[in-house]
Design an enzyme around this catalytic site. Structure first.
Site, short mmCIF file in Angstrom:
data_model
loop_
_atom_site.label_atom_id
_atom_site.label_comp_id
_atom_site.label_asym_id
_atom_site.label_seq_id
_atom_site.Cartn_x
_atom_site.Cartn_y
_atom_site.Cartn_z
N CYS A 220 1.44 -1.03 0.33
CA CYS A 220 -0.74 -0.11 -0.29
C CYS A 220 0.48 1.21 0.16
CB CYS A 220 -0.38 0.28 1.19
SG CYS A 220 -1.65 1.60 1.45
N TYR A 306 3.06 -10.26 -6.21
CA TYR A 306 2.41 -10.04 -4.74
C TYR A 306 1.58 -8.28 -5.61
CZ TYR A 306 -0.21 -8.45 -0.93
OH TYR A 306 -1.32 -8.12 -0.33
N ARG A 319 -11.97 -0.33 -6.42
CA ARG A 319 -12.14 -0.11 -4.96
C ARG A 319 -10.96 1.11 -4.69
NH1 ARG A 319 -8.21 -1.43 -0.58
NH2 ARG A 319 -8.84 -2.91 0.50
P1 IMP Z 1 -1.11 -7.23 3.77
O1 IMP Z 1 -1.85 -8.27 4.05
O2 IMP Z 1 -0.03 -6.35 4.43
O3 IMP Z 1 -0.71 -7.33 2.28
O4 IMP Z 1 -2.19 -5.75 3.35
C1 IMP Z 1 -3.25 -6.33 2.42
C2 IMP Z 1 -4.48 -5.36 2.07
O5 IMP Z 1 -4.31 -4.32 2.08
C3 IMP Z 1 -6.25 -6.37 1.94
O6 IMP Z 1 -6.66 -6.81 2.05
C4 IMP Z 1 -6.58 -4.37 1.17
O7 IMP Z 1 -6.81 -3.31 2.26
C5 IMP Z 1 -5.05 -3.58 1.02
N1 IMP Z 1 -4.76 -3.41 -0.02
C6 IMP Z 1 -4.91 -4.08 -1.11
N2 IMP Z 1 -4.06 -3.85 -2.46
C7 IMP Z 1 -4.52 -2.23 -1.61
C8 IMP Z 1 -3.94 -1.02 -2.85
O8 IMP Z 1 -3.53 -1.30 -3.74
N3 IMP Z 1 -2.96 -0.49 -2.09
C9 IMP Z 1 -3.80 -0.10 -0.37
N4 IMP Z 1 -4.01 -1.17 0.31
C10 IMP Z 1 -4.56 -2.05 -0.56
#
Ligand code: IMP
Length: 399
Positions: A220, A306, A319
Site C-alpha cells: 500500500c 504480489y 476500490r
Molecule cells: P497485507 O496483508 O499487508 O499485504 O495487506 C493486505 C490489505 O491491503 C488488503 O486486504 C487491502 O485492504 C489492502 N490493499 C490491497 N491492495 C492495496 C493497494 O493497492 N493499496 C492499498 N491497500 C491495498
C-alpha cells in the site's frame, strides 16, 4: 479549525504481550480458535463462526478458488475478488462450493498421508455450510451490487464484503441498506475504517462485520499518495472499543477484522489481543502455492508475485477509482514476496505460534485472550533486545 486527535498513531511492532498465569488446564490442545464472523446478539450462538481467525484478502494476487478451498479446509475463509466480470466471480464461487471438503483426492479410499480412508478426517477444522460444502466469501463494490449480489447468492456465496480503501461513505451505507432490504439472509461486511465514528456509521447502516485498516497494507502507498490512514494498532484498539460500546448499547456484537499490515506471525496474536475478532491478510497468503502470482527463481530463493489492488497492474477502479473508471494515480505497488510452499503447512505453523502465545497469556479462547491481555509499549532499545543478538550459524532460521 482542524482537530488534532490525541494519542500517537501506533503499529503492532511497538507492543509486546506480558505473560499471564498459565493455569494447569491451559495448553495448546485446549486452545479454541473459533471466532464469530458476523453480527449476532449476545444471547444467540453466532450464525457463522470461523474455526481459525484468519481470512484472505479480496485481491487478485491472493484469493483464487484454489486458495479459498485450501483455507476453508483449514478453518479460515477467503473473499474472492470482484475486480472481474460478475460471471467470472460467480464461476470462482461455484468452484469452491463444488470442491471436495476433506480431501484433495476425488476418490479417497487411501490417503496420500496415510491417515486411512474415508473414516479418517484429514481436515477436522474445515469450515462448511449446512449442506456440508466449503464456505466462501465474495467481495462486492458500491457500483454494480444490484446485479452482482443476486448472482453471487445464487452461486452459493456464504458472506459478502463491501471492499473499499475508505468505507466511511454514504455509498457504503446505501449499498448495505439495499442488500439488507433485498437479501436480508446474506451477511455483508463493510469497511475499511480506522476509528470509532466510522465503525458506528457502518454498524448502524447494517454491516455484519467491519474491516479495519487504511494505509497499512504491505503493497500500500495510500499514506504516501494521499496522506490518510492510521497506525494499525491504534485503529484496531479504537474500533474494538467502539464495537464493545455498540454491543453494550444495542445487544448486538458486530465483529471487527484487522485488515493489512501483519508482517510477522506474532502480529496475528497482537491484533487479536488488541480486540480484532479475526484478521485479513494479503502478503501472508500471497506467498503460498495456491495464490495467483507466478513463482519465480531468484539468487536468494523462490519468490511469488504480489501486487496491490490499487496498482496499475490490478486497475481496480471499483476500490480505488476516484469517481471515474480509470485510476488517476496508483495507491499500490507491484512486487514480490518470499515463496512459502503449501498453505496448510504454513498456516498450521502460524496457528501453533498463536496457541502458544495464548497459553502464555493464560487464555484458552479468543474472547478470554482479548479481555485478559496485558500489553506494553516497547522502546527502540528493548525492541533490539528482543531479537537474536549473536552471529547466526549458516542455515539457522532468521525471522
Ligand atoms: P497485507 O496483508 O499487508 O499485504 O495487506 C493486505 C490489505 O491491503 C488488503 O486486504 C487491502 O485492504 C489492502 N490493499 C490491497 N491492495 C492495496 C493497494 O493497492 N493499496 C492499498 N491497500 C491495498
Amino acid at each position: 479549525m482542524a482537530q488534532l486527535i490525541t494519542g500517537v498513531s501506533r503499529t503492532f511492532d511497538e507492543f509486546l504481550l506480558l505473560p499471564n498465569l498459565t493455569r494447569s488446564d491451559c495448553s495448546p490442545a485446549t486452545v479454541d480458535l473459533r471466532t464469530p464472523l458476523v453480527r449476532h446478539t449476545t444471547a444467540e450462538t453466532p450464525p457463522i463462526e470461523l474455526h481459525s481467525p484468519v481470512t484472505s484478502a479480496v485481491m487478485q494476487a491472493v484469493s483464487t478458488p484454489g486458495l479459498a478451498i485450501a483455507l476453508a479446509r483449514n478453518g479460515g475463509l477467503s473473499f474472492l475478488h470482484h475486480n472481474q466480470p460478475i460471471a467470472d466471480q460467480v464461476s470462482a464461487v461455484r468452484q469452491v462450493k463444488a470442491a471436495e471438503t476433506d480431501t484433495d483426492d476425488p476418490a479417497p479410499t487411501t490417503r496420500r498421508d496415510g491417515t486411512g480412508g474415508p473414516d479418517g478426517e484429514r481436515f477436522p477444522k474445515r469450515l462448511v455450510d449446512v449442506d456440508g460444502r466449503l464456505r466462501v466469501g465474495a467481495g462486492i463494490n458500491t457500483h454494480d451490487y444490484r446485479e452482482r449480489v443476486p448472482a453471487l447468492l445464487q452461486a452459493g456465496a456464504d458472506v459478502l464484503c463491501l471492499d473499499s480503501s475508505d468505507g466511511y461513505s454514504d455509498w457504503q451505507a446505501e449499498a448495505l441498506t439495499w442488500v439488507k432490504k433485498n437479501y436480508p439472509e446474506i451477511p455483508t461486511g463493510g469497511g475499511n475504517v480506522v476509528d470509532a465514528e466510522a465503525f458506528s456509521f457502518l454498524a448502524e447502516a447494517g454491516a455484519d462485520f467491519v474491516k479495519v485498516g487504511v494505509g497499512g497494507g504491505s503493497i500500500c502507498i495510500t499514506r504516501d499518495q494521499k496522506g490518510i490512514g492510521r497506525g494499525q494498532a491504534s485503529a484496531v484498539w479504537d474500533v474494538a472499543a467502539a464495537r464493545d460500546a455498540f454491543r453494550e448499547r444495542t445487544g448486538a456484537h458486530v465483529p471487527i477484522c484487522s485488515d493489512g499490515g501483519l508482517v510477522h506471525d506474532h502480529h496475528l496474536a497482537l491484533a487479536l489481543a488488541m480486540g480484532a475478532d479475526f484478521v485479513m491478510m494479503g502478503r501472508y497468503f500471497a506467498r503460498f502455492d495456491q495464490a495467483a502470482g507466478a513463482k519465480l527463481a531468484t539468487h536468494e530463493g523462490f519468490v511469488k508475485e504480489y501486487w496491490g489492488e490499487g496498482s496499475n497492474r490490478a486497475r481496480n477502479w471499483q476500490r480505488y477509482g476516484q469517481g471515474g473508471r480509470e485510476l488517476v494515480f496508483e495507491e499500490g505497488v507491484d512486487g514480490f514476496v518470499p515463496y512459502a510452499g503449501d498453505l496448510a503447512e504454513g498456516l498450521a505453523l502460524t496457528l501453533a505460534k498463536l496457541r502458544s502465545t495464548m497459553v502464555s497469556c493464560g487464555s484458552t479462547t479468543l474472547a478470554e485472550f482479548r479481555s485478559n491481555a496485558r500489553l506494553t509499549l516497547v522502546s527502540e532499545r528493548s525492541f533490539q533486545e528482543g531479537h537474536a543478538n549473536v552471529p547466526l550459524r549458516e542455515g539457522t532460521a532468521a525471522l
